[in-house]
Design an enzyme around this catalytic site. Structure first.
Site, PDB file in Angstrom:
ATOM      1  N   CYS A   1       0.824  -1.216   0.000  1.00 42.82           N
ATOM      2  CA  CYS A   1       0.000   0.000   0.000  1.00 42.82           C
ATOM      3  C   CYS A   1       0.863   1.273   0.000  1.00 42.82           C
ATOM      4  O   CYS A   1       1.442   1.601  -1.028  1.00 42.82           O
ATOM      5  CB  CYS A   1      -0.970  -0.053   1.175  1.00 42.82           C
TER       6      CYS A   1
ATOM      7  N   HIS B   1      -3.324  -5.356   1.702  1.00 42.57           N
ATOM      8  CA  HIS B   1      -2.609  -5.612   2.960  1.00 42.57           C
ATOM      9  C   HIS B   1      -2.636  -7.091   3.345  1.00 42.57           C
ATOM     10  O   HIS B   1      -3.462  -7.490   4.181  1.00 42.57           O
ATOM     11  CB  HIS B   1      -3.288  -4.834   4.098  1.00 42.57           C
TER      12      HIS B   1
ATOM     13  N   GLU C   1      -0.799  -8.543   5.339  1.00 46.85           N
ATOM     14  CA  GLU C   1      -0.450  -8.672   6.768  1.00 46.85           C
ATOM     15  C   GLU C   1      -1.676  -8.515   7.671  1.00 46.85           C
ATOM     16  O   GLU C   1      -1.609  -8.822   8.858  1.00 46.85           O
ATOM     17  CB  GLU C   1       0.644  -7.653   7.143  1.00 46.85           C
TER      18      GLU C   1
HETATM   19  N1  GLN Z   1      -3.699   6.325   1.212  1.00 47.24           N
HETATM   20  C1  GLN Z   1      -2.407   6.019   1.741  1.00 47.24           C
HETATM   21  C2  GLN Z   1      -1.309   6.816   1.027  1.00 47.24           C
HETATM   22  O1  GLN Z   1      -1.559   7.500   0.116  1.00 47.24           O
HETATM   23  C3  GLN Z   1      -2.103   4.548   1.635  1.00 47.24           C
HETATM   24  C4  GLN Z   1      -3.042   3.774   2.501  1.00 47.24           C
HETATM   25  C5  GLN Z   1      -2.471   2.528   3.100  1.00 47.24           C
HETATM   26  O2  GLN Z   1      -1.240   2.332   3.151  1.00 47.24           O
HETATM   27  N2  GLN Z   1      -3.334   1.701   3.617  1.00 47.24           N
HETATM   28  O3  GLN Z   1      -0.178   6.715   1.421  1.00 47.24           O
END
Ligand code: GLN
Length: 192
Positions: free
Chosen positions: A80, A172, A174
């Site tokens: 992410c 994710h 994890e």
């Molecule tokens: N929206 C977050 C970003 O732009 C990422 C979200 C996440 O890591 N769950 O960094």
């Protein structure tokens, strides 16, 4: 036993630590610049807020060392926000961070309504796995000539990919009990 560094400045790093330990490897949380001097076999950049992690990396003078380690071939798994930090291009931002992977990424790509959702989808080389998305990015474009392999797509959007030593997921793993994506990453590490 492999020693996996988990970047622990902000975000969902504790869950990665647990996943690595459950797979029988050593997890080492990286909290300051000197931690990057320790010997590690790979590093995980967790989800969280890419702008915050990026800012902390710079403020704590860890950014250049981390970038160098990745350029030198240290295996890295970004989830992410970690994916955003590793991308060479962020289409809705005016700069990139670690500039490591030949992908173009859209931040907060699902908008407010669909900010968070779960699904089960196919991951190449693993099979169907649960995927949890939280204000997630997706990958808009990959450079296949530079050897980026697409590993998973959800509704036509790329959500996992790999290029040499770099693995990224927009979701994710994890946060689920399913350890197969972490296992997949560990299997990419050079043997002994
Ligand atoms: N929206 C977050 C970003 O732009 C990422 C979200 C996440 O890591 N769950 O960094």
């Amino acid at each position: 036993m492999k020693r996996i560094g988990i970047l622990a400045l902000q975000g969902a790093f504790a869950e990665h630590t647990k996943a690595i330990k459950r797979l029988g490897e050593e997890a080492f949380e990286i909290r300051q610049k000197s931690d990057l001097d320790k010997s590690i076999d790979a590093i995980i950049i967790p989800g969280g807020e890419s702008t915050v992690i990026g800012k902390l990396l710079k403020e704590m003078d860890m950014f250049d060392t981390l970038k160098m380690l990745i350029t030198e071939g240290l295996p890295v798994f970004g989830t992410c926000a970690g994916l955003i930090l590793l991308a060479k291009r962020i289409s809705n931002d005016d700069h990139s961070y670690l500039d490591a992977m030949d992908i173009s990424v859209k931040r907060n790509a699902y908008g407010r309504q669909l900010g968070s959702f779960q699904t089960i989808n196919y991951f190449l080389g693993i099979g169907d796995i649960p995927m949890i998305f939280i204000r997630a990015p997706y990958i808009e474009e990959v450079s296949e000539t530079d050897g980026v392999e697409i590993l998973a797509e959800v509704d036509g959007n790329i959500v996992a990919a790999r290029q040499n030593n770099i693995l990224v997921t927009a979701f994710h793993p994890e946060l689920t009990e399913d350890l197969r994506v972490h296992r997949y990453f560990l299997d990419l590490l050079p043997k002994a």
